[in-house]
Design a protein around this motif. Structure first.
Motif, PDB file in Angstrom:
ATOM      1  N   GLY A 109       0.836  -1.207   0.000  1.00 23.07           N
ATOM      2  CA  GLY A 109       0.000   0.000   0.000  1.00 23.07           C
ATOM      3  C   GLY A 109       0.870   1.256   0.000  1.00 23.07           C
ATOM      4  N   ILE A 110       1.908   1.241   0.805  1.00 28.24           N
ATOM      5  CA  ILE A 110       2.802   2.408   0.890  1.00 28.24           C
ATOM      6  C   ILE A 110       3.477   2.655  -0.465  1.00 28.24           C
ATOM      7  N   CYS A 111       3.928   1.570  -1.100  1.00 26.86           N
ATOM      8  CA  CYS A 111       4.586   1.719  -2.413  1.00 26.86           C
ATOM      9  C   CYS A 111       3.615   2.274  -3.455  1.00 26.86           C
ATOM     10  N   GLU A 112       2.345   1.882  -3.358  1.00 18.15           N
ATOM     11  CA  GLU A 112       1.349   2.428  -4.280  1.00 18.15           C
ATOM     12  C   GLU A 112       1.190   3.940  -4.038  1.00 18.15           C
ATOM     13  N   GLY A 113       1.205   4.350  -2.779  1.00 14.30           N
ATOM     14  CA  GLY A 113       1.118   5.785  -2.463  1.00 14.30           C
ATOM     15  C   GLY A 113       2.301   6.546  -3.035  1.00 14.30           C
ATOM     16  N   ILE A 114       3.498   5.938  -2.949  1.00 13.19           N
ATOM     17  CA  ILE A 114       4.696   6.580  -3.508  1.00 13.19           C
ATOM     18  C   ILE A 114       4.535   6.726  -5.028  1.00 13.19           C
ATOM     19  N   ARG A 115       4.044   5.643  -5.649  1.00  9.85           N
ATOM     20  CA  ARG A 115       3.889   5.665  -7.111  1.00  9.85           C
ATOM     21  C   ARG A 115       2.942   6.793  -7.547  1.00  9.85           C
ATOM     22  N   ARG A 116       1.819   6.899  -6.837  1.00 13.70           N
ATOM     23  CA  ARG A 116       0.830   7.933  -7.198  1.00 13.70           C
ATOM     24  C   ARG A 116       1.417   9.335  -7.026  1.00 13.70           C
ATOM     25  N   ALA A 117       2.108   9.536  -5.920  1.00 16.34           N
ATOM     26  CA  ALA A 117       2.659  10.877  -5.665  1.00 16.34           C
ATOM     27  C   ALA A 117       3.744  11.214  -6.690  1.00 16.34           C
ATOM     28  N   ILE A 123       8.219  13.616  -7.105  1.00 14.66           N
ATOM     29  CA  ILE A 123       8.916  13.437  -5.823  1.00 14.66           C
ATOM     30  C   ILE A 123       9.445  12.002  -5.726  1.00 14.66           C
ATOM     31  N   GLU A 124      10.684  11.897  -5.274  1.00 16.66           N
ATOM     32  CA  GLU A 124      11.347  10.588  -5.122  1.00 16.66           C
ATOM     33  C   GLU A 124      11.220  10.188  -3.652  1.00 16.66           C
ATOM     34  N   ALA A 125      11.016   8.896  -3.381  1.00 20.68           N
ATOM     35  CA  ALA A 125      10.906   8.462  -1.980  1.00 20.68           C
ATOM     36  C   ALA A 125      11.486   7.065  -1.804  1.00 20.68           C
ATOM     37  N   ARG A 126      11.974   6.811  -0.603  1.00 20.47           N
ATOM     38  CA  ARG A 126      12.459   5.479  -0.221  1.00 20.47           C
ATOM     39  C   ARG A 126      11.936   5.154   1.170  1.00 20.47           C
TER      40      ARG A 126
END
Ligand code: ADE
Ligand code: ZN
Length: 322
Positions: A109-117, A123-126
């Motif tokens: 779920g978190i990775c999906e949120g990163i993808r959408r953002a 924005i890049e996130a890890r």
């Protein structure tokens, strides 16, 4: 004003970034009574222990993959809106397990949120997987094993958070050995609630490239020199430190002293709505309360990119965007 400055955040707990309005809506959705933890649009706690309890209770109203996608997307959108180009989120698979979602669905779920953002703003996130000290050493080893085996390219670091007064760092060293062997970046909460000894313990037992907070190292000037000599990067969260009473006010906060002693420092928000702060406010504080100029703030952001848990190609791309 710092709105024109590019920003980077290395230290923010995902559940700690949950906007009170969203948490209230989630609690209503699941019929959970959260009135003891959330009142008049603000989280309720009175010391570090009750903050951790409040945090764990708030986490319980995020229950599905979609809840976590929405929480992640909401926070990263906020960051992107203030010119943030990179964010590391501290995530706790144990919290996913505790609400019955499971670690894989939690991370997915978190990775999906990163993808959408990222699709919207670039924005890049890890993710930094964390163990929680107050869940005990075995659960921290479990978190490290999970992070080591996940094979998820967005999981790039391992951390230890939670009740710093529980046990000594050496009790958790095995978890860090597992994470190190898996090639994950290492950071650890130390020198926040406990004194300088906790930072020294972290250096001895974990050898991390970064330390979460670390601010109470200021109580031992030899240790400050050791941090400077090692090049250990501190993820400093001034608003959090003042809210939790680690220092009485910004005038007594050691951010400037540490920087001038040659310690590599960066600024983050930790658990923004719990501490009535935001990354935007932390940058404003750097300029206002601490009196740093744009070039000095940019240098801290550059340090954050240099210390980020990313591959070198991503690091180069981030530095080019600064
Ligand atoms: N400031 C903090 N210190 C330790 N553990 C935490 N978990 C969430 N916020 C934390
Ligand atoms: Zn933290």
């Amino acid at each position: 004003m710092t709105s024109h400055l590019k920003k980077v955040e290395l230290h923010c707990h995902l559940e700690g970034a949950a906007p009170p309005v969203l948490t209230a809506a989630q609690a209503r959705k699941y019929g959970v009574d959260i009135s003891a933890q959330l009142r008049d649009g603000a989280y309720v706690w009175h010391d570090f222990a009750s903050f951790l309890e409040c945090y764990d209770k708030v986490s319980e109203v995020y229950r599905t993959e979609e809840d976590y996608a929405l929480l992640t997307e909401t926070y990263l959108d906020e960051l992107a809106g203030i010119n943030t180009i990179y964010s590391e989120l501290i995530v706790s698979p144990d919290h996913g397990k505790r609400i019955g979602l499971g670690a894989d669905a939690y991370i997915s779920g978190i990775c999906e949120g990163i993808r959408r953002a990222r699709e919207k703003s670039g924005i890049e996130a890890r993710l930094i997987v964390t163990g929680e000290r107050h869940f005990g050493p075995e659960s921290v080893v479990g978190a490290a094993e999970y992070a080591a085996k996940a094979g998820n390219p967005l999981i790039t670091g391992f951390n230890l958070a939670g009740e710093e007064r529980m046990g000594r760092v050496a009790d958790y060293a095995r978890a860090f050995d597992i994470a190190r062997d898996a090639g994950l970046g290492l950071t650890i909460h130390a020198g926040e609630v406990c004194g300088a000894f906790s930072v020294a313990d972290a250096l001895d037992a974990v050898r991390p490239s970064r330390i979460g907070h670390g601010v109470r190292a200021i109580e031992d000037l030899d240790l400050v020199k050791r941090l400077a000599d090692l090049g250990t990067v501190l993820e400093i969260c001034p608003g959090s430190n003042i809210a939790l009473g680690v220092f009485p006010d910004f005038a007594s906060h050691p951010l400037r002293h540490l920087k001038e002693a040659g310690v590599r420092v960066t600024i983050s928000s930790d658990d923004p709505p719990f501490f009535h702060t935001s990354l935007k406010r932390e940058y404003e504080l750097a300029a206002g309360a601490f009196g740093f100029g744009d070039a000095e703030i940019d240098a801290m952001t550059r340090t954050a990119i240099e210390a980020a848990f990313v591959d070198n190609e991503t690091r180069k791309a981030l530095l080019a965007r600064l």
